[in-house]
Design a protein around this motif. Structure first.
Motif, PDB file in Angstrom:
ATOM      1  N   PHE A 158      35.428  15.048 -15.198  1.00  0.00           N
ATOM      2  CA  PHE A 158      35.808  14.398 -16.448  1.00  0.00           C
ATOM      3  C   PHE A 158      36.929  15.170 -17.143  1.00  0.00           C
ATOM      4  N   VAL A 159      36.827  16.486 -17.153  1.00  0.00           N
ATOM      5  CA  VAL A 159      37.879  17.309 -17.773  1.00  0.00           C
ATOM      6  C   VAL A 159      39.204  17.137 -17.037  1.00  0.00           C
ATOM      7  N   SER A 162      40.644  13.704 -17.813  1.00  0.00           N
ATOM      8  CA  SER A 162      41.101  13.674 -19.204  1.00  0.00           C
ATOM      9  C   SER A 162      42.443  14.381 -19.346  1.00  0.00           C
ATOM     10  N   ASN A 163      42.622  15.486 -18.636  1.00  0.00           N
ATOM     11  CA  ASN A 163      43.891  16.206 -18.684  1.00  0.00           C
ATOM     12  C   ASN A 163      45.017  15.389 -18.068  1.00  0.00           C
ATOM     13  N   TRP A 164      44.674  14.515 -17.137  1.00  0.00           N
ATOM     14  CA  TRP A 164      45.680  13.646 -16.533  1.00  0.00           C
ATOM     15  C   TRP A 164      45.983  12.410 -17.385  1.00  0.00           C
ATOM     16  N   GLY A 165      45.241  12.245 -18.470  1.00  0.00           N
ATOM     17  CA  GLY A 165      45.451  11.107 -19.345  1.00  0.00           C
ATOM     18  C   GLY A 165      44.846   9.813 -18.841  1.00  0.00           C
ATOM     19  N   ALA A 167      41.423   9.195 -18.933  1.00  0.00           N
ATOM     20  CA  ALA A 167      40.170   8.857 -19.610  1.00  0.00           C
ATOM     21  C   ALA A 167      40.372   7.632 -20.479  1.00  0.00           C
ATOM     22  N   ASN A 168      39.314   6.830 -20.599  1.00  0.00           N
ATOM     23  CA  ASN A 168      39.336   5.584 -21.358  1.00  0.00           C
ATOM     24  C   ASN A 168      40.317   4.567 -20.767  1.00  0.00           C
ATOM     25  N   THR A 169      40.457   4.589 -19.448  1.00  0.00           N
ATOM     26  CA  THR A 169      41.222   3.580 -18.723  1.00  0.00           C
ATOM     27  C   THR A 169      40.415   3.149 -17.498  1.00  0.00           C
ATOM     28  N   SER A 172      40.501   5.438 -14.255  1.00  0.00           N
ATOM     29  CA  SER A 172      39.637   6.607 -14.059  1.00  0.00           C
ATOM     30  C   SER A 172      38.481   6.266 -13.130  1.00  0.00           C
ATOM     31  N   TYR A 246      33.506   7.206 -19.092  1.00  0.00           N
ATOM     32  CA  TYR A 246      34.966   7.128 -19.123  1.00  0.00           C
ATOM     33  C   TYR A 246      35.513   5.975 -19.965  1.00  0.00           C
ATOM     34  N   ARG A 248      35.372   4.169 -23.183  1.00  0.00           N
ATOM     35  CA  ARG A 248      34.824   4.249 -24.536  1.00  0.00           C
ATOM     36  C   ARG A 248      35.181   3.027 -25.386  1.00  0.00           C
TER      37      ARG A 248
END
Length: 306
Positions: A158-159, A162-165, A167-169, A172, A246, A248
């Motif tokens: 998850f981290v 999220s760093n790759w941008g 998350a919430n897509t 993911s 992932y 939200r």
């Protein structure tokens, strides 16, 4: 003139005292004995009981979707709804984003299934037909990842996403499930049942390894592809934890996450939950019945060497 001689009777040709002459011969018309009939009857009875036990929760789910919320958990169980509330199937579309949830679920499931079949079959061809140092060790290490539960590495994953941008897509979830060791194992076992002589003949004709994979191995592996497609689609469709972590935004929710909106802090709308569950199960049931023949064939023939 030659005189035709009539064939001698069979009893005259048999030597006297031969045990074969007096032994009773089995008759083809004899049916199965009593033990066989009892065994089959018990087997069918056990299968019937198991089928009823398996289907009973689904029947209860459908019945509960036609009840009022207060009637879902009556004691004793009310198997015939009174009254029958067909309005539940209208209300769930009016009150929620069911159409959006279904679109997201279908989109993610179709893309993930396509990528799983593509990457799994391509990697399986390499493990089944290519010869390179450390092939067996690499394959065993890759298959060994099946024994590692996802919960043990989902936080670092998850981290990273999220760093790759991502998350919430939707991407993911797609990226997480685009590769799978089980698909590679399933396809490799089936590829090994295809005779090697077909590959050798194709190489002699000038076909590349990519061409062999696409034009020979894939058409011959329709049962295995159908089995992998069905298993991947069902697992992705029913996934709850991945989308919950992932996705939200409510416009990205899948059906499984969307049904959570009917669960409140102090009360839950069980009738709506059952209605949504029925809607989510119908596509899976249709796909399974359409591909049942290929699914069973693919599972049954996997691992049978040619």
């Amino acid at each position: 003139m030659t005189q035709d001689l009539a064939p001698a009777p069979a009893d005259l040709l048999t030597p006297a005292g031969d045990p074969a002459a007096t032994a009773p011969r089995p008759r083809a018309e004899d049916g199965p004995d009593a033990k066989t009939i009892v065994g089959k009857t018990l087997g069918y009875l056990l299968l019937l009981i198991a089928s009823v036990g398996l289907l009973l929760p689904f029947v209860w789910m459908i019945i509960s979707s036609l009840k009022r919320n207060v009637d879902v958990f009556t004691n004793p169980i009310q198997w015939i709804p009174d009254p029958v509330v067909w309005q539940n199937y209208v209300t769930i579309w009016e009150r929620t984003g069911m159409s959006t949830w279904l679109f997201n679920t279908i989109f993610i499931s179709v893309v993930v299934t396509f990528l799983q079949v593509l990457t799994g079959s391509f990697a399986a061809y390499g493990f089944a037909r290519m010869r390179f140092p450390g092939r067996n060790a690499l394959f065993m290490a890759y298959i060994g990842t099946l024994a590692v539960p996802w919960q043990s590495f989902m936080i670092p994953q998850f981290v990273m996403l999220s760093n790759w941008g991502l998350a919430n897509t939707r991407w993911s979830i797609i990226l997480l499930q685009a590769f799978g060791a089980f698909g590679v194992f399933l396809m490799k076992q089936y590829f090994e049942s295809v005779p090697e002589s077909l590959n050798e003949a194709a190489r002699i004709d000038g076909l590349s390894e990519y061409g062999i994979w696409w034009r020979i191995m894939m058409p011959l592996s329709v049962p295995a592809i159908a089995a992998l497609t069905l298993l991947t689609f069902v697992n992705t469709w029913n996934d709850f934890l991945g989308p919950l972590l992932y996705l939200r935004s409510n416009n990205l929710w899948t059906v499984q996450v969307g049904l959570r909106t009917f669960i409140g802090q102090f009360a839950s709308e069980h009738a709506m939950i059952m209605t949504g569950s029925v809607i989510s199960v119908v596509p899976i049931a249709v796909i399974f019945f359409l591909g049942q023949k290929y699914f069973v064939e693919g599972i049954a023939t996997t691992g049978v060497k040619g």
